[in-house]
Design a protein around this motif. Sequence first.
Motif, PDB file in Angstrom:
ATOM      1  N   UNK B  23       0.862  -1.191   0.000  1.00 43.90           N
ATOM      2  CA  UNK B  23       0.000   0.000   0.000  1.00 43.90           C
ATOM      3  C   UNK B  23       0.890   1.229   0.000  1.00 43.90           C
ATOM      4  N   UNK B  24       0.714   2.072  -1.002  1.00 42.65           N
ATOM      5  CA  UNK B  24       1.554   3.263  -1.145  1.00 42.65           C
ATOM      6  C   UNK B  24       0.786   4.479  -0.644  1.00 42.65           C
ATOM      7  N   UNK B  25       1.470   5.325   0.109  1.00 46.75           N
ATOM      8  CA  UNK B  25       0.841   6.536   0.647  1.00 46.75           C
ATOM      9  C   UNK B  25       1.546   7.773   0.137  1.00 46.75           C
ATOM     10  N   UNK B  26       0.716   8.727  -0.357  1.00 48.40           N
ATOM     11  CA  UNK B  26       1.248  10.070  -0.595  1.00 48.40           C
ATOM     12  C   UNK B  26       0.201  11.052  -0.083  1.00 48.40           C
ATOM     13  N   UNK B  27       0.516  12.345  -0.144  1.00 48.84           N
ATOM     14  CA  UNK B  27      -0.500  13.351   0.202  1.00 48.84           C
ATOM     15  C   UNK B  27      -1.547  13.366  -0.910  1.00 48.84           C
ATOM     16  N   UNK B  28      -2.640  14.030  -0.631  1.00 51.41           N
ATOM     17  CA  UNK B  28      -3.697  14.146  -1.644  1.00 51.41           C
ATOM     18  C   UNK B  28      -3.403  15.305  -2.578  1.00 51.41           C
ATOM     19  N   UNK B  29      -3.027  16.438  -1.961  1.00 47.84           N
ATOM     20  CA  UNK B  29      -2.780  17.662  -2.726  1.00 47.84           C
ATOM     21  C   UNK B  29      -1.673  18.434  -2.060  1.00 47.84           C
ATOM     22  N   UNK B  30      -0.842  19.112  -2.866  1.00 49.01           N
ATOM     23  CA  UNK B  30       0.140  19.985  -2.258  1.00 49.01           C
ATOM     24  C   UNK B  30      -0.004  21.367  -2.871  1.00 49.01           C
ATOM     25  N   UNK B  31       0.059  22.376  -2.019  1.00 45.91           N
ATOM     26  CA  UNK B  31      -0.015  23.747  -2.500  1.00 45.91           C
ATOM     27  C   UNK B  31       1.350  24.377  -2.341  1.00 45.91           C
ATOM     28  N   UNK B  32       1.778  25.162  -3.322  1.00 45.91           N
ATOM     29  CA  UNK B  32       3.094  25.795  -3.230  1.00 45.91           C
ATOM     30  C   UNK B  32       3.043  27.158  -3.890  1.00 45.91           C
ATOM     31  N   UNK B  33       3.900  28.048  -3.431  1.00 44.17           N
ATOM     32  CA  UNK B  33       4.022  29.362  -4.035  1.00 44.17           C
ATOM     33  C   UNK B  33       5.035  29.305  -5.164  1.00 44.17           C
ATOM     34  N   UNK B  34       4.864  30.151  -6.146  1.00 46.64           N
ATOM     35  CA  UNK B  34       5.811  30.191  -7.254  1.00 46.64           C
ATOM     36  C   UNK B  34       7.200  30.473  -6.708  1.00 46.64           C
ATOM     37  N   UNK B  35       8.160  29.693  -7.160  1.00 47.69           N
ATOM     38  CA  UNK B  35       9.534  29.936  -6.752  1.00 47.69           C
ATOM     39  C   UNK B  35       9.952  29.202  -5.501  1.00 47.69           C
ATOM     40  N   UNK B  36       9.012  28.567  -4.832  1.00 49.75           N
ATOM     41  CA  UNK B  36       9.407  27.874  -3.606  1.00 49.75           C
ATOM     42  C   UNK B  36       9.774  26.431  -3.911  1.00 49.75           C
ATOM     43  N   UNK B  37      10.254  25.733  -2.899  1.00 54.46           N
ATOM     44  CA  UNK B  37      10.570  24.308  -3.038  1.00 54.46           C
ATOM     45  C   UNK B  37       9.446  23.514  -2.403  1.00 54.46           C
ATOM     46  N   UNK B  38       9.093  22.429  -3.039  1.00 55.50           N
ATOM     47  CA  UNK B  38       8.019  21.605  -2.485  1.00 55.50           C
ATOM     48  C   UNK B  38       8.509  20.169  -2.371  1.00 55.50           C
ATOM     49  N   UNK B  39       8.185  19.568  -1.247  1.00 57.21           N
ATOM     50  CA  UNK B  39       8.616  18.195  -0.998  1.00 57.21           C
ATOM     51  C   UNK B  39       7.408  17.290  -1.154  1.00 57.21           C
ATOM     52  N   UNK B  40       7.526  16.323  -2.045  1.00 61.92           N
ATOM     53  CA  UNK B  40       6.444  15.361  -2.261  1.00 61.92           C
ATOM     54  C   UNK B  40       6.842  14.086  -1.546  1.00 61.92           C
ATOM     55  N   UNK B  41       6.018  13.723  -0.575  1.00 64.57           N
ATOM     56  CA  UNK B  41       6.403  12.554   0.233  1.00 64.57           C
ATOM     57  C   UNK B  41       5.692  11.314  -0.267  1.00 64.57           C
ATOM     58  N   UNK B  42       6.374  10.180  -0.137  1.00 63.51           N
ATOM     59  CA  UNK B  42       5.819   8.907  -0.560  1.00 63.51           C
ATOM     60  C   UNK B  42       6.320   7.845   0.402  1.00 63.51           C
ATOM     61  N   UNK B  43       5.366   7.047   0.893  1.00 61.04           N
ATOM     62  CA  UNK B  43       5.762   5.988   1.811  1.00 61.04           C
ATOM     63  C   UNK B  43       4.919   4.770   1.487  1.00 61.04           C
ATOM     64  N   UNK B  44       5.258   3.650   2.074  1.00 58.63           N
ATOM     65  CA  UNK B  44       4.451   2.473   1.764  1.00 58.63           C
ATOM     66  C   UNK B  44       4.312   1.606   2.993  1.00 58.63           C
ATOM     67  N   UNK B  45       3.317   0.737   2.948  1.00 58.40           N
ATOM     68  CA  UNK B  45       3.122  -0.261   3.990  1.00 58.40           C
ATOM     69  C   UNK B  45       3.225  -1.641   3.345  1.00 58.40           C
ATOM     70  N   UNK B  46       4.017  -2.502   3.977  1.00 56.01           N
ATOM     71  CA  UNK B  46       4.175  -3.844   3.422  1.00 56.01           C
ATOM     72  C   UNK B  46       4.415  -4.821   4.563  1.00 56.01           C
ATOM     73  N   UNK B  47       3.868  -6.032   4.393  1.00 53.41           N
ATOM     74  CA  UNK B  47       4.046  -7.026   5.449  1.00 53.41           C
ATOM     75  C   UNK B  47       5.439  -7.618   5.442  1.00 53.41           C
ATOM     76  N   UNK B  48       6.161  -7.458   4.357  1.00 58.41           N
ATOM     77  CA  UNK B  48       7.503  -8.015   4.295  1.00 58.41           C
ATOM     78  C   UNK B  48       8.485  -7.048   4.910  1.00 58.41           C
TER      79      UNK B  48
END
Lengths: 160, 267
Positions: B23-48
């Motif tokens: 199961x992969x998780x990210x945010x739903x939406x990210x808002x950013x201002x022009x010229x700024x840096x934005x971090x897109x996060x991604x994580x996952x859940x796994x039984x292994x």
Amino acid sequence: MLVLLAAIFVLHLTCIALLLAATIHNAWWVTGTVSTDIWARWTLINGQWNYTELPDFYPKEYLQAVQASSVLACIFCILGLFVFVAQLYTLPKGKRFLFSGVFQLLAWLCIMIAASIYTDIFHKDERFGSYGASFILAWISVCLTFISCVTYFVLRKKTV
Amino acid sequence: MLSVLALTSVVLLGIASQTTAIVVYTSWERHALVGSDVRLSCSFFSWQWTSPDVTFSWHYRPDGARDSVAIFHYGGGAPYVDNKGPFRDRLEFVGNPSRRDGSILIKNVDFGDNGTFTCDAKNPPDIAGRPSSVRLLVFEKVPVQAGVITGAIIGVVLGLLILVVAIYYLMRFLVARRVFSLSMSKHGKKGKGKEGSQQKQASFGCDGSGQAEGGSIREEETGVSQREEIGIVEQRARAPEWGCLNPDPSPGRGSGVGEAGQGSYDH
């Protein structure tokens, strides 16, 4: 006495109606294709009126001051109506309607601030267009709220 | 209790049907201002356990386009950043794969970066899963949020108004209370009736309870009519000497009144 009371009540209601119309209706400045509000702007594009944002060159702080004080004027006027009705029942004989007068005074101050700022700051160098209905209503409500306020400060409660 | 049982059974069923799904998780939406840096996060859940062969891949689909392009891939223990597409030199890998974090950093965003970013993570042998998407929205620079000043002015003025009204009523309350405690102390020393509230004083003895204050405020607010009534009570009350001077062995509120035998002085 009853007629006088009714007249004052109607005056107060008129103030409220005018203030609300001035604040909400979008006709502070009108040209052939544009009708501006203090909140947004209606632009006639291809025969259809579109609700668009106010242009960026509007000084934002003054605009928000106008918005805030016109909303406050409406609030004070409406509260003043309730206070007036309450004072009608609870005020001892011979006393003046000071509390309602104070609310109307505050409403007068606020709408005067709003109208003055708008007149002085906005549309100074626009050649096309003229002031619209809401602007005129705002200035009329300045006068009316002042008259209402003075009436409350002068009026004494008598038996009806 | 029943809900807990139901919940556990659902979870177990879910687990049973997906023991090999990631199961992969990210945010739903990210808002950013022009010229700024934005971090897109991604994580996952796994039984292994997190495998050393874990892979993360990011795809980008601009707003209005139909296809997505690959912009980032992490595999074999090393990140591979896009160096030909729209994000060349602007993309950086800031995740930690051993901690199941596959986040990327996009620097200096512009309006052309509006779109959907899809993250797909695979954790061998757990590879069956659905990727997750995050939508990026880029805004113009706004010096002050629209309406902040408006709301602040309105709030402050109304708050001040409420404060002034509250202070006004509080002052009236305190003044009335002080007047009553003064008259009470005088009464206690001289035993004479002062204001009409003397009747109330007698009715609760000399313990200075709150009845006096209530009476005084009522007196003030109802104006003339009440004062007339109090005047009458005053005349009646002056006659006897009240029980505050003579400590009464039987305490209680009505005792003073009953003692003097004047009857009830209801207000």
